[in-house]
Enzyme design. Structure first.
Site, PDB file in Angstrom:
ATOM      1  N   ASP A 112       0.837  -1.194   0.000  1.00 54.32           N
ATOM      2  CA  ASP A 112       0.000   0.000   0.000  1.00 54.32           C
ATOM      3  C   ASP A 112       0.872   1.243   0.000  1.00 54.32           C
ATOM      4  OD1 ASP A 112      -1.969   1.892   0.231  1.00 54.32           O
ATOM      5  OD2 ASP A 112      -2.170   1.659   2.395  1.00 54.32           O
ATOM      6  N   ASP A 318       0.131   8.091  -7.115  1.00 58.49           N
ATOM      7  CA  ASP A 318      -0.148   6.829  -6.426  1.00 58.49           C
ATOM      8  C   ASP A 318      -0.006   5.661  -7.391  1.00 58.49           C
ATOM      9  OD1 ASP A 318      -0.980   5.023  -4.474  1.00 58.49           O
ATOM     10  OD2 ASP A 318      -3.088   5.260  -5.001  1.00 58.49           O
TER      11      ASP A 318
END
Length: 442
Positions: A112, A318
């Protein structure tokens, strides 16, 4: 950046001996990344088509974007002490293999890039989700140590309590109501060198869960946070290397034989023809400032200098989100500019997520799609090819391609746009650099 990570190290001077974090000050190493849809992944579905995988990735991206926006905007900004992680356990794109403890114990963990805690389910786990792999038993590791409540690493966590003997206890809640509870300690993490000599990073903050539940997959056993927070894998490992730098290069998802890479230290510095833009860290997110978007053969689309909840920039970069996201007004203008230069019949995304699609019947049709440039602060213009700005879809009308950008108040520069780019994060400046690359050969 979510992938199964196998590790290969390139050392400045190969050694037959194990290297500790303290001794690794002159070392760089690279991590081989495997996407969840790769044949190497335990989540690979051999019966799914490439379009099936694209649709699933778009669906996961939409949910990720909603969670990012909720986390960013809940209190009008990103809180360093935010107790709710933006990751939902089954929305990930990548996995990594962690080797934890002494002797090393392998754990398949979700990666993550928007959170920072590294954790695993541990013995005795009195109320954990059922996983197929064995639980990590800290009693079998000679390097495991619990951390006290007054330690700096403990204080960096969002919600803590003092347990028996003043050990540091944590609670993390996920936005789908999954949750974990455990004790924070320190452990050794081991990465294998391609030369055969393991590299060990000691005293890495590591969470041992005594409770976990929700929608976690039984095929995973933990999570590795690669965000910008103080207890992330990046924040703990990079300062011990020869340079506070890491980079990655994502291969196109259509290439199932090659693997992407993350490179830590000076060996990962982006070289050659590159552009560089300032970067900030808000919470666990890496934030940039996007100034405009330019469509070849058409016009440019200005981007507002601020975004709800972000204080230092206007877009999050991201690698764990597949498509990119832009505010509705910016996206509408981008759709208009692209439509002006593409002479193909328009189509409709069956799921209604992507706002602009075209019917294609040949490779010649694909040649009609434009390059699109994202211009970041500092004159950092990143020119993106149609292969990274459009995704294949299928409707009842036949084959089509869709602009890989969707609507969100919290802008995100996703991983489809970053394919075949060498993206480097210099944590000293701080800044992000981009250079076009063939990621299959990097």
């Amino acid at each position: 950046m979510t992938i199964v990570i196998l590790l290969a190290l390139s050392m400045a001077a190969a050694s037959a001996m194990t290297t500790t974090a303290a001794a690794a000050a002159t070392a760089s190493f690279s991590i081989e990344l495997i996407h969840r849809d790769s044949p190497k992944s335990p989540f690979y579905n051999h019966s799914a088509t490439s379009v099936d995988r694209s649709r699933a990735a778009i669906y996961r991206s939409v949910h990720e974007a909603r969670r990012i926006a909720a986390r960013v905007q809940r209190k009008g900004g990103i809180e360093p002490s935010d107790a709710v992680s933006r990751v939902v356990p089954d929305s990930f794109e990548y996995l990594m293999e962690l080797r934890v403890g002494t002797p090393p114990f392998s754990i398949l963990a979700i990666v993550d890039t928007g959170s920072d805690l590294i954790w695993a389910n541990c013995v005795p786990c009195t109320d954990c989700y059922r996983q197929t792999a064995p639980l990590f038993d800290p009693r079998n590791s000679s390097s495991y140590r619990t951390l006290p409540c007054d330690s700096n690493l403990c204080k960096a966590l969002p919600t803590i309590a003092c347990g028996a003997g003043s050990s540091c206890e944590y609670h993390y809640a996920y936005q789908d109501r999954s949750n974990i509870d455990g004790v924070l300690g320190t452990e050794d993490l081991t990465f294998d060198s391609s030369a055969g000599s393991p590299v060990v990073f000691s005293n890495i903050a590591f969470g041992c869960n005594s409770k976990s539940g929700g929608s976690f997959s039984s095929r995973t056993a933990g999570l590795a946070g690669l965000g910008g927070g103080p207890v992330s894998l990046v924040s703990q490992i990079v300062p011990t290397l020869d340079k506070k730098y890491f980079s990655y290069c994502l291969v196109p998802k259509s290439d199932t034989q090659a693997s992407s890479k993350v490179i830590f230290g000076s060996a990962g510095v982006v070289a050659g023809s590159k552009v560089t833009t300032p970067m900030t860290v808000e919470g666990a997110f890496f934030v940039l400032r996007l100034e405009e978007i330019i469509v070849d053969g058409a016009g440019s689309v200005p981007v507002p200098p601020s975004a709800p909840g972000l204080t230092t920039g206007n877009i999050i970069i991201d690698s764990g989100t597949t498509v990119s996201f832009l505010p509705a007004g910016v996206l509408s203008s981008l759709v208009q500019e692209v439509s002006r230069v593409v002479s193909l019949p328009k189509a409709t995304d069956p799921d209604g997520t992507l706002p602009l699609c075209f019917t294609v019947t040949s490779e010649a049709d694909r040649q009609k799609l434009p390059f699109i440039t994202f211009k970041f602060a500092g004159e950092a213009s990143v020119r993106l090819s149609p292969k990274t700005m459009f995704m294949d879809e299928v409707s009842f009308a036949g084959q089509m391609v869709c602009l890989a950008v969707a609507d969100s108040n919290t802008p995100v520069f996703g991983n489809t746009a970053q394919q075949n780019l060498h993206v480097g994060y210099d944590l000293d400046i701080p800044a992000v650099s981009f250079a076009s690359a063939d990621c299959t050969t990097l």
